[in-house]
Write a protein that holds these residues in place. Structure first.
Motif, short mmCIF file in Angstrom:
data_model
loop_
_atom_site.label_atom_id
_atom_site.label_comp_id
_atom_site.label_asym_id
_atom_site.label_seq_id
_atom_site.Cartn_x
_atom_site.Cartn_y
_atom_site.Cartn_z
N TYR A 81 0.78 -1.24 0.00
CA TYR A 81 0.00 0.00 0.00
C TYR A 81 0.82 1.30 0.00
N LEU A 82 2.12 1.24 0.25
CA LEU A 82 2.86 2.50 0.39
C LEU A 82 2.86 3.32 -0.89
N GLU A 83 3.08 2.69 -2.02
CA GLU A 83 3.14 3.45 -3.28
C GLU A 83 1.83 4.22 -3.51
N ASP A 84 0.70 3.58 -3.33
CA ASP A 84 -0.59 4.23 -3.50
C ASP A 84 -0.78 5.35 -2.48
N SER A 85 -0.35 5.10 -1.25
CA SER A 85 -0.45 6.10 -0.19
C SER A 85 0.32 7.36 -0.55
N VAL A 86 1.49 7.19 -1.16
CA VAL A 86 2.34 8.33 -1.50
C VAL A 86 1.89 9.01 -2.79
N VAL A 87 1.68 8.22 -3.83
CA VAL A 87 1.44 8.77 -5.17
C VAL A 87 0.05 9.38 -5.32
N PHE A 127 25.26 14.83 8.70
CA PHE A 127 24.88 15.46 7.43
C PHE A 127 23.41 15.88 7.36
N HIS A 128 22.70 15.75 8.49
CA HIS A 128 21.32 16.23 8.58
C HIS A 128 20.40 15.58 7.55
N ILE A 129 20.67 14.31 7.25
CA ILE A 129 19.78 13.56 6.38
C ILE A 129 18.56 13.15 7.20
N PRO A 130 17.35 13.40 6.71
CA PRO A 130 16.16 12.96 7.46
C PRO A 130 16.22 11.46 7.77
N HIS A 131 15.73 11.13 8.94
CA HIS A 131 15.90 9.77 9.47
C HIS A 131 15.35 8.70 8.53
N GLY A 132 14.12 8.88 8.05
CA GLY A 132 13.53 7.87 7.17
C GLY A 132 14.28 7.73 5.86
N VAL A 133 14.78 8.86 5.35
CA VAL A 133 15.55 8.83 4.09
C VAL A 133 16.84 8.04 4.29
N ALA A 134 17.54 8.30 5.39
CA ALA A 134 18.79 7.58 5.66
C ALA A 134 18.54 6.09 5.83
N ASN A 135 17.48 5.73 6.54
CA ASN A 135 17.15 4.31 6.69
C ASN A 135 16.87 3.66 5.34
N GLY A 136 16.11 4.36 4.50
CA GLY A 136 15.76 3.81 3.20
C GLY A 136 16.98 3.54 2.33
N ILE A 137 17.92 4.47 2.34
CA ILE A 137 19.14 4.29 1.55
C ILE A 137 19.90 3.04 1.98
N LEU A 138 20.01 2.84 3.28
CA LEU A 138 20.85 1.76 3.81
C LEU A 138 20.16 0.41 3.84
N ILE A 194 12.92 -3.50 -2.24
CA ILE A 194 13.04 -2.26 -1.46
C ILE A 194 13.62 -1.15 -2.33
N SER A 195 14.63 -1.47 -3.13
CA SER A 195 15.21 -0.47 -4.03
C SER A 195 14.17 0.03 -5.03
N GLU A 196 13.36 -0.89 -5.55
CA GLU A 196 12.30 -0.49 -6.47
C GLU A 196 11.28 0.41 -5.79
N LEU A 243 11.73 2.40 -3.25
CA LEU A 243 12.32 3.72 -3.06
C LEU A 243 12.14 4.58 -4.31
N GLU A 244 12.38 3.99 -5.47
CA GLU A 244 12.19 4.72 -6.72
C GLU A 244 10.73 5.09 -6.96
N LYS A 245 9.83 4.16 -6.65
CA LYS A 245 8.40 4.39 -6.87
C LYS A 245 7.88 5.56 -6.03
N VAL A 246 8.43 5.73 -4.83
CA VAL A 246 7.95 6.81 -3.95
C VAL A 246 8.89 8.02 -3.97
N ASN A 247 9.80 8.01 -4.95
CA ASN A 247 10.66 9.17 -5.21
C ASN A 247 11.59 9.51 -4.04
N LEU A 248 12.19 8.48 -3.48
CA LEU A 248 13.20 8.68 -2.43
C LEU A 248 14.58 8.31 -2.96
N PRO A 249 15.63 8.94 -2.46
CA PRO A 249 16.98 8.61 -2.91
C PRO A 249 17.38 7.20 -2.49
N ASN A 250 18.22 6.58 -3.29
CA ASN A 250 18.74 5.26 -2.92
C ASN A 250 20.26 5.25 -2.84
#
Length: 366
Positions: free
Chosen positions: A222-228, A268-279, A310-312, A314-321
């Motif tokens: 459901y995340l992609e629909d929630s975001v998009v 580097f003041h990366i938002p917490h969720g963004v940093a978690n998503g990348i890693l 997970i990498s896919e 991230l791209e679908k919800v427009n977050l950095p990877n």
């Protein structure tokens, strides 16, 4: 023997914020509301909370100066104002930042200690806290943790203990409907990281695994629909998934993803969720040889290798990877690696972690 540590009262469902006043009245008469600078007002959540409290005759003071990534100073300022007001209940409304600051203020008021003095303590007591999430990600409404940045030493640290668990959690998915897409994305990925890490943790149990897999399944679906699209039904599903993930990792702990993301945020003041998503994809792939049958469960839940899905997502919800997408300067990873190796979450990781491992994962994610 294991036990589940949860708030004494959990109220959930659409419009459940209307019960705030009734619950606070059981705990005190002077409510100190902690929220962000704008979002709680814009969404209407703050007005609804205040109205519910005033219907029950509760005196209210509002502290709306919390930074997006909470710092020691946020707690210190809140403590002084709450003390002057004579607060006997602390209400956190918002994302993880206001809810964590609410916890920090409550603990400092009860113990008389500074927030930095509580770093290595097992916190046993605080003023009663009622936490109400308006994002679907952190799970702070049900956890024994609160995270803060000390900018003086460029460190993110955790305070923890049974005294930090909120007395009441109110999970009202309607409060997430007004989230901007980028917030829905980063907070949703944060919830996914909580669930996946909890499932991988050395401290996981059958009970925490059930909660974690349920959360992963809903976020994956459901995340992609929630975001998009902002679909209210999808947002409701992700709100519950975040809640389940919070209950899960509160009783099993996160692992290497959070241990590595905290220094990225502090330096580097990366938002917490963004940093978690990348890693997250890199750490799951690193842990794969140690997961045994759990890797099969993750593959079945995600529909493929979890790191690829997970990498896919991230791209679908427009977050950095990649780290390099959000940090443009050259990075010396040495001080970050030191913090990771001394972080308690590292020791919950299912695969032993060396200095070389941490450095390699950072560089892979760069």
């Amino acid at each position: 023997m294991r036990y589940l540590e949860l708030p004494s009262v959990i109220i959930y469902g659409l419009d459940s914020i209307e019960y705030l006043g009734e619950e606070v009245k059981k705990l005190g008469t002077r409510a100190f509301i902690v929220c962000g600078r704008t979002s709680a007002r814009k969404s209407g959540a703050l007005d609804r909370a205040v109205a519910s409290l005033k219907r029950q005759g509760i005196d209210v003071e509002i502290f709306d100066k919390v930074n997006p990534e909470p710092e020691v100073g946020d707690v210190e300022r809140g403590v002084e104002i709450a003390k002057a007001f004579g607060a006997d209940v602390i209400v956190g409304i918002g994302g993880g930042s206001p809810m964590d600051v609410a916890k920090g203020i409550a603990v400092c008021l009860k113990t008389g200690k500074s927030i930095t003095a509580l770093k290595n303590e097992d916190v046993k007591e605080s003023l009663p806290v009622v936490n109400i999430p308006t994002t679907a990600g952190t799970g702070s409404e049900v956890t024994r943790f609160a995270v803060f940045t000390d900018p003086a030493i460029r460190e993110k640290f955790v305070i923890r203990g049974p005294g930090i668990v909120p007395r009441v959690a109110i999970v009202d998915p309607s409060l997430t409907y007004s989230m901007p897409a980028n917030v829905a994305a980063s907070s949703g990925i944060d919830a996914l990281s909580h669930a996946v890490e909890s499932f991988m943790s050395n401290k996981s149990t059958l009970t925490t695994d059930v909660l974690a897999i349920s959360a992963i399944e809903f976020i994956n679906r459901y995340l992609e629909d929630s975001v998009v699209t902002g679909n209210p039904s999808a947002r409701e599903k992700v709100a519950y998934a975040s809640f389940w993930a919070g209950m899960s990792f509160n009783n099993s702990s996160v692992v290497l993803v959070h241990a590595m993301s905290r220094p990225l945020g502090a330096f580097f003041h990366i938002p917490h969720g963004v940093a978690n998503g990348i890693l997250l994809p890199y750490v799951v792939k690193f842990n794969a040889p140690a997961l045994g049958e759990k890797l099969d469960v993750l593959r079945k839940t995600f529909g493929r290798d979890p790191w690829d899905r997970i990498s896919e997502l991230l791209e679908k919800v427009n977050l950095p990877n990649r780290i390099s997408q959000v940090v443009k300067e050259e990075i010396d990873f040495s001080p970050l690696v030191e913090q990771v190796l001394n972080n308690a979450s590292t020791f919950n990781n299912p695969r032993p972690v060396s200095r070389e491992d941490v450095l390699r994962i950072y560089k892979e994610a760069l």
